[in-house]
Design a protein around this motif. Structure first.
Motif, mmCIF file in Angstrom:
data_model
loop_
_atom_site.group_PDB
_atom_site.id
_atom_site.type_symbol
_atom_site.label_atom_id
_atom_site.label_comp_id
_atom_site.label_asym_id
_atom_site.label_seq_id
_atom_site.Cartn_x
_atom_site.Cartn_y
_atom_site.Cartn_z
ATOM 1 N N VAL A 28 7.302 -11.748 -13.440
ATOM 2 C CA VAL A 28 7.066 -11.548 -15.189
ATOM 3 C C VAL A 28 7.845 -11.944 -15.716
ATOM 4 O O VAL A 28 7.308 -12.140 -17.061
ATOM 5 C CB VAL A 28 6.821 -9.406 -14.285
ATOM 6 C CG1 VAL A 28 6.771 -9.342 -16.265
ATOM 7 C CG2 VAL A 28 5.748 -9.278 -13.900
ATOM 8 N N LEU A 32 6.641 -14.017 -18.525
ATOM 9 C CA LEU A 32 6.718 -14.271 -20.603
ATOM 10 C C LEU A 32 8.314 -14.805 -21.267
ATOM 11 O O LEU A 32 7.899 -15.437 -22.122
ATOM 12 C CB LEU A 32 7.760 -12.611 -20.357
ATOM 13 C CG LEU A 32 7.643 -11.086 -19.711
ATOM 14 C CD1 LEU A 32 7.941 -10.050 -19.958
ATOM 15 C CD2 LEU A 32 6.279 -11.396 -20.945
ATOM 16 N N LYS A 177 1.224 -8.270 -22.399
ATOM 17 C CA LYS A 177 2.560 -9.794 -22.486
ATOM 18 C C LYS A 177 2.670 -10.039 -23.759
ATOM 19 O O LYS A 177 3.921 -10.097 -24.308
ATOM 20 C CB LYS A 177 2.122 -10.404 -21.226
ATOM 21 C CG LYS A 177 2.835 -9.679 -19.914
ATOM 22 C CD LYS A 177 1.568 -10.516 -19.083
ATOM 23 C CE LYS A 177 1.715 -9.765 -17.629
ATOM 24 N NZ LYS A 177 1.074 -10.909 -16.508
#
Length: 194
Positions: A28, A32, A177
């Protein structure tokens, strides 16, 4: 301004995931950072990823890479954000703590503090506040090597909790996100443009 982005941890770092393993911090964080970098680059900003590898890179090497960029471009012309996911425990269980936070080192410069505060303000605007105590300054002060030993303004962000069920659901959505990405982009742009 050279924007330096660092991904928290690597695929080989143990224990950095949600209890149900649907969220892996290394994955993740890299997603990002890739989104932040792509957006800023499309806006004409100069972005450099400190840790493009999937495996973990030592803190000493991360600091060396940041300071090499500072030496090449001038420390006053660089800024660093290290992107992580938070955890309330290391016990593999779900916890109640939620939300975004920004962190600086004990020896942080005024510019590091300003960037950390801008990140917190944008997190609130984007609905990422959570339920944790945040000092009135808008950031936490910790003894973080990635911020302490780097020569440019540096902030570490904790982007929701990987051991909170609601935060995990948010992290699994594009909206969640995008809210995190927007928080970083808007803070960086305000930092540079003011």
């Amino acid at each position: 301004m050279r924007i330096l982005l660092d991904n928290g941890h690597g695929a080989n770092t143990r224990g950095k995931h949600s209890p149900d393993k649907r969220v892996m911090e290394w994955k993740v964080a890299r997603e990002l950072v890739a989104m932040i970098a792509a957006n800023l680059t499309s806006m004409g900003y100069d972005v450099y990823k400190i840790t493009p590898e999937d495996h973990d890179v030592s803190l000493a090497e991360r600091v060396r890479r940041v300071n090499a960029q500072c030496k090449q471009y001038g420390a006053k012309n660089c800024l660093l954000i290290s992107v992580h996911l938070n955890a309330a425990g290391a016990d593999g269980k779900w916890h109640n703590a939620r939300g975004f936070s920004s962190h600086i080192s004990k020896n942080a410069s005024a510019n590091s503090k300003r960037l950390a505060k801008l990140l917190w303000d944008e997190a609130i605007e984007n609905g990422l506040k959570g339920n944790r105590y945040v000092p009135s300054e808008g950031y936490h002060v910790q003894n973080l090597a990635i911020c302490r030993y780097t020569n440019c303004p540096a902030v570490l962000t904790e982007n929701l909790f990987q051991d909170n069920k609601e935060d995990v659901e948010t992290l699994l959505t594009m909206k969640g996100k995008n809210d995190i990405v927007r928080t970083h982009i808007e803070a960086i742009v305000k930092y540079i443009e003011r």
